[in-house]
Write an enzyme that holds these catalytic residues in place. Structure first.
Site, short mmCIF file in Angstrom:
data_model
loop_
_atom_site.label_atom_id
_atom_site.label_comp_id
_atom_site.label_asym_id
_atom_site.label_seq_id
_atom_site.Cartn_x
_atom_site.Cartn_y
_atom_site.Cartn_z
CB SER A 80 10.28 1.87 4.12
OG SER A 80 10.39 0.77 5.01
N GLY A 81 7.62 2.61 6.33
CA GLY A 81 7.35 2.96 7.72
C GLY A 81 8.43 2.47 8.65
CB SER A 82 9.62 -0.91 9.42
OG SER A 82 10.01 -1.45 8.16
N GLY A 83 11.40 1.23 7.74
CA GLY A 83 12.76 1.46 7.25
C GLY A 83 13.57 0.19 7.20
CD GLU A 84 15.26 -2.00 9.96
OE1 GLU A 84 16.03 -2.72 9.29
OE2 GLU A 84 15.66 -1.08 10.70
CB THR A 85 10.55 -2.77 3.50
OG1 THR A 85 9.62 -2.35 4.50
CG2 THR A 85 9.87 -3.68 2.51
CG HIS A 130 -0.63 15.74 -12.91
ND1 HIS A 130 -1.49 15.16 -12.00
CD2 HIS A 130 -0.75 15.03 -14.06
CE1 HIS A 130 -2.10 14.14 -12.59
NE2 HIS A 130 -1.67 14.05 -13.83
CG ASP A 137 -2.43 14.84 -2.70
OD1 ASP A 137 -1.82 14.68 -3.77
OD2 ASP A 137 -3.49 14.24 -2.42
NE ARG A 196 -2.34 15.85 -7.77
CZ ARG A 196 -3.21 15.42 -8.69
NH1 ARG A 196 -3.00 15.60 -9.98
NH2 ARG A 196 -4.32 14.82 -8.33
NE ARG A 240 -3.23 0.14 2.98
CZ ARG A 240 -4.43 0.70 3.09
NH1 ARG A 240 -5.47 0.13 2.54
NH2 ARG A 240 -4.58 1.82 3.75
CB SER A 267 -4.73 2.08 7.66
OG SER A 267 -5.13 0.82 7.21
CD GLU A 298 -0.43 1.35 4.50
OE1 GLU A 298 -1.65 1.34 4.79
OE2 GLU A 298 0.37 0.49 4.88
#
Length: 186
Positions: A87-92, A61, A161, A58, A47, A150, A153
């Site tokens: 990456s929320g965790s920074g570990e992906t 554009h 935006d 965007r 996500r 959630s 994301e």
């Protein structure tokens, strides 16, 4: 109050709390790097990647040359370019590998995440913290009633935006003129 109204209220409240906690100087630095880059690349998974694709579109554009890592028309990254990692965790694993590779080509790397002490910090030139609840339970995290990540994301998408709107205002862009960059084979 209906269930959907209650859920909507909770989500908006969490987003408001989150955005009050994001440091504007970190976002200002990201905008500066986007503005000076020849090309801006994006990488994430799941996500998070969907939010990043929306941000890339965007910014396109606004006349920014954007690419999502792995897209068929992705060009080479250079020292004149910016890689934005979500990456929320920074570990992906995948984004970590791409960050390491981008540094080999002397690109600037920006990490948007929740964990300032992550493995990603080794490869990042700048970090924008979205201080939301993670599986790591770090200090200062905004708690969420929503499933999984959630809130991260959603915040990432809205941050994109907000960055775009700030660029529009900084450049005094004629909003009607932006339609020239919109897809027209629809």
């Amino acid at each position: 109050m209906s269930q959907i109204s209650s859920s909507t209220r909770d989500i908006i409240s969490e987003l408001d709390t989150t955005f009050k906690s994001i440091k504007s100087d970190e976002v200002d630095q990201l905008i500066k790097e986007i503005s000076k880059a020849d090309q801006v690349f994006f990488v994430g998974v799941g996500r998070v990647l969907l939010s990043l694709k929306s941000i890339a579109k965007r910014l396109a554009h606004l006349g920014v040359k954007t690419y999502v890592v792995g897209q068929i028309t992705e060009p080479a990254i250079t020292e004149k370019d910016l890689l934005i990692i979500g990456s929320g965790s920074g570990e992906t694993a995948f984004p970590l590998i791409i960050a390491q590779k981008a540094k080999k080509y002397n690109a600037t790397v920006a990490h948007i995440g929740a964990n300032p002490e992550s493995s990603m910090s080794e490869y990042s030139d700048l970090f924008v913290r979205i201080p939301v609840q993670t599986k790591l339970q770090l200090p200062g995290e905004v708690e969420s009633v929503q499933p999984m990540t959630s809130l991260f994301e959603q915040s990432l998408l809205l941050l994109g935006d907000a960055v775009a709107l700030t660029i529009v205002r900084d450049r005094d862009v004629d909003m009607k003129a932006l339609w020239q960059y919109h897809a027209n084979l629809e």
